[in-house]
Design an enzyme around this catalytic site. Structure first.
Site, mmCIF file in Angstrom:
data_model
loop_
_atom_site.group_PDB
_atom_site.id
_atom_site.type_symbol
_atom_site.label_atom_id
_atom_site.label_comp_id
_atom_site.label_asym_id
_atom_site.label_seq_id
_atom_site.Cartn_x
_atom_site.Cartn_y
_atom_site.Cartn_z
ATOM 1 N N ASP A 12 2.032 3.532 -7.076
ATOM 2 C CA ASP A 12 1.583 2.683 -5.972
ATOM 3 C C ASP A 12 2.355 3.066 -4.705
ATOM 4 O O ASP A 12 3.260 3.888 -4.747
ATOM 5 C CB ASP A 12 1.812 1.214 -6.362
ATOM 6 C CG ASP A 12 0.998 0.241 -5.537
ATOM 7 O OD1 ASP A 12 0.002 0.656 -4.923
ATOM 8 O OD2 ASP A 12 1.350 -0.949 -5.530
ATOM 9 N N HIS A 13 2.015 2.455 -3.589
ATOM 10 C CA HIS A 13 2.602 2.738 -2.272
ATOM 11 C C HIS A 13 3.872 3.593 -2.318
ATOM 12 O O HIS A 13 4.936 3.118 -2.721
ATOM 13 C CB HIS A 13 2.967 1.423 -1.576
ATOM 14 C CG HIS A 13 1.806 0.557 -1.259
ATOM 15 N ND1 HIS A 13 1.070 0.688 -0.115
ATOM 16 C CD2 HIS A 13 1.248 -0.456 -1.953
ATOM 17 C CE1 HIS A 13 0.109 -0.216 -0.098
ATOM 18 N NE2 HIS A 13 0.198 -0.928 -1.207
ATOM 19 N N GLY B 100 1.411 -10.140 -1.376
ATOM 20 C CA GLY B 100 2.144 -11.389 -1.561
ATOM 21 C C GLY B 100 1.190 -12.569 -1.624
ATOM 22 O O GLY B 100 -0.032 -12.426 -1.645
ATOM 23 N N HIS C 219 -6.119 -3.976 -2.077
ATOM 24 C CA HIS C 219 -4.728 -4.402 -2.219
ATOM 25 C C HIS C 219 -4.611 -5.876 -1.847
ATOM 26 O O HIS C 219 -5.426 -6.417 -1.116
ATOM 27 C CB HIS C 219 -3.831 -3.554 -1.313
ATOM 28 C CG HIS C 219 -3.661 -2.149 -1.789
ATOM 29 N ND1 HIS C 219 -2.435 -1.615 -2.128
ATOM 30 C CD2 HIS C 219 -4.560 -1.168 -2.022
ATOM 31 C CE1 HIS C 219 -2.604 -0.364 -2.533
ATOM 32 N NE2 HIS C 219 -3.887 -0.069 -2.465
ATOM 33 N N GLY D 200 -4.450 -8.553 -4.159
ATOM 34 C CA GLY D 200 -5.367 -9.341 -4.975
ATOM 35 C C GLY D 200 -4.851 -10.704 -5.369
ATOM 36 O O GLY D 200 -5.640 -11.618 -5.626
ATOM 37 N N ASN E 9 -5.635 -4.511 -7.039
ATOM 38 C CA ASN E 9 -4.200 -4.534 -7.337
ATOM 39 C C ASN E 9 -3.678 -5.960 -7.509
ATOM 40 O O ASN E 9 -3.942 -6.829 -6.671
ATOM 41 C CB ASN E 9 -3.414 -3.883 -6.197
ATOM 42 C CG ASN E 9 -3.584 -2.383 -6.154
ATOM 43 O OD1 ASN E 9 -4.483 -1.816 -6.772
ATOM 44 N ND2 ASN E 9 -2.720 -1.718 -5.417
ATOM 45 N N THR F 92 2.161 -9.504 -7.212
ATOM 46 C CA THR F 92 2.942 -10.730 -7.001
ATOM 47 C C THR F 92 2.710 -11.753 -8.102
ATOM 48 O O THR F 92 3.653 -12.380 -8.599
ATOM 49 C CB THR F 92 2.599 -11.342 -5.628
ATOM 50 O OG1 THR F 92 2.859 -10.370 -4.609
ATOM 51 C CG2 THR F 92 3.433 -12.581 -5.363
#
Length: 295
Positions: free
Chosen positions: A82-83, A181, A208, A210, A230, A233
């Protein structure tokens, strides 16, 4: 079965109107829970890693977890980075066993972002793995990267087309009103933008942010071409809260395996709920059948 490349999987998802759930793993237990939840639903799943998770453990440890639970599994499993902004880490992931990598150079101007993303495309082609890249600024906090609401930039469909045409991506991450978040207030997701971007790029979109979106929002986004969703959190909260809940209910129980199992079951239930919500149920065998037909 061996880990699979994300590119054909997300194309299958986009063509068949569902999305593959992508969860940011925390440890071996959560990794196992992701795959077992997918198996119970005959669904594909994406196990994602953040850069800080790799820094805490190691490339080799994480690959061993995912391969251990995936090698005897009948469902398609992707190991995705990821990122990430670090080209050295990205290449090491591809070399070590990740089957998909993501470059996040979205903070830079278009041309600089594209130039960095092309370098990662070369890495992806070298190792035969999938690739995700991002255009636009998604607000919120992700892996210690912070984007304030006033600094978020929604992705322009015309820029998205130029970007995707130059890169041949497995997944395209873009800013459409979601946030990393938990949401403060009602999220303002731009469904028209999602549709316009997908029509312009014909590239599976990675949604992103989600965590906290409604079922209706997920359904609308997936119907418009979001093929990867995604969840990070939400998992972090269930991971910690399930541990705390077991201790509160069983203050005198110091058997670690019972605590770990309670945590595992809570996380597994979370994974199963999202996989089914995104339409992944029974798509695992359908995807595998499609790959045999196209072989």
């Amino acid at each position: 079965m061996p880990l699979v490349n994300m590119k054909p999987l997300l194309r299958h998802a986009m063509d068949n109107g569902y999305a593959v759930a992508a969860f940011n793993l925390v440890d071996y237990n959560t990794t196992k829970g992701m795959v077992k939840a997918a198996e119970a639903l005959n669904a594909p799943v994406i196990c994602q890693t953040s850069s800080k998770t790799i820094d805490y453990y190691s490339h080799e440890e994480i690959v061993s977890w995912v391969r251990t639970v995936a090698e005897n599994s009948p469902v398609p499993v992707v190991l995705h980075l990821d990122h990430c902004k670090n080209l050295e880490m990205i290449e090491k992931c591809a070399a070590t066993g990740w089957t998909s990598i993501m470059i996040d150079a979205s903070e830079y101007p278009f041309e600089e972002n594209l130039e960095m993303s092309k370098k990662v495309r070369d890495i992806a082609e070298k190792y035969g793995v999938g690739m995700e890249a991002e255009l636009g600024q998604i607000m919120g906090v992700e892996d210690d990267m912070v984007v304030a609401e006033e600094d978020s930039v929604l992705t322009d469909p015309e820029d998205a087309k130029k970007f995707c045409d130059a890169l041949d991506l497995s997944a395209f991450a873009c800013a459409v009103g979601t946030a990393h978040g938990f949401y403060k207030g009602e999220p303002k997701v731009d469904f028209d933008r999602i549709k316009a971007i997908n029509e312009a790029t014909n590239t599976p979109m990675a949604l992103h942010g989600g965590t906290g979106l409604s079922d209706e929002t997920f359904a609308k986004a997936i119907a418009r071409g979001s093929a990867k969703v995604n969840i990070s959190t939400n998992l972090k909260h269930v991971f910690v809260e399930s541990f705390e809940a077991y201790r509160k209910a069983n203050p005198d129980d110091y058997e670690p395996l019972r605590v770990i199992d309670a945590q595992y079951q809570a996380c597994k239930d979370l994974f199963a709920g999202f996989i089914e919500k995104f339409g992944g149920k029974d798509q695992g065998s359908k995807f595998l059948a499609s790959t045999k037909e196209n072989a």
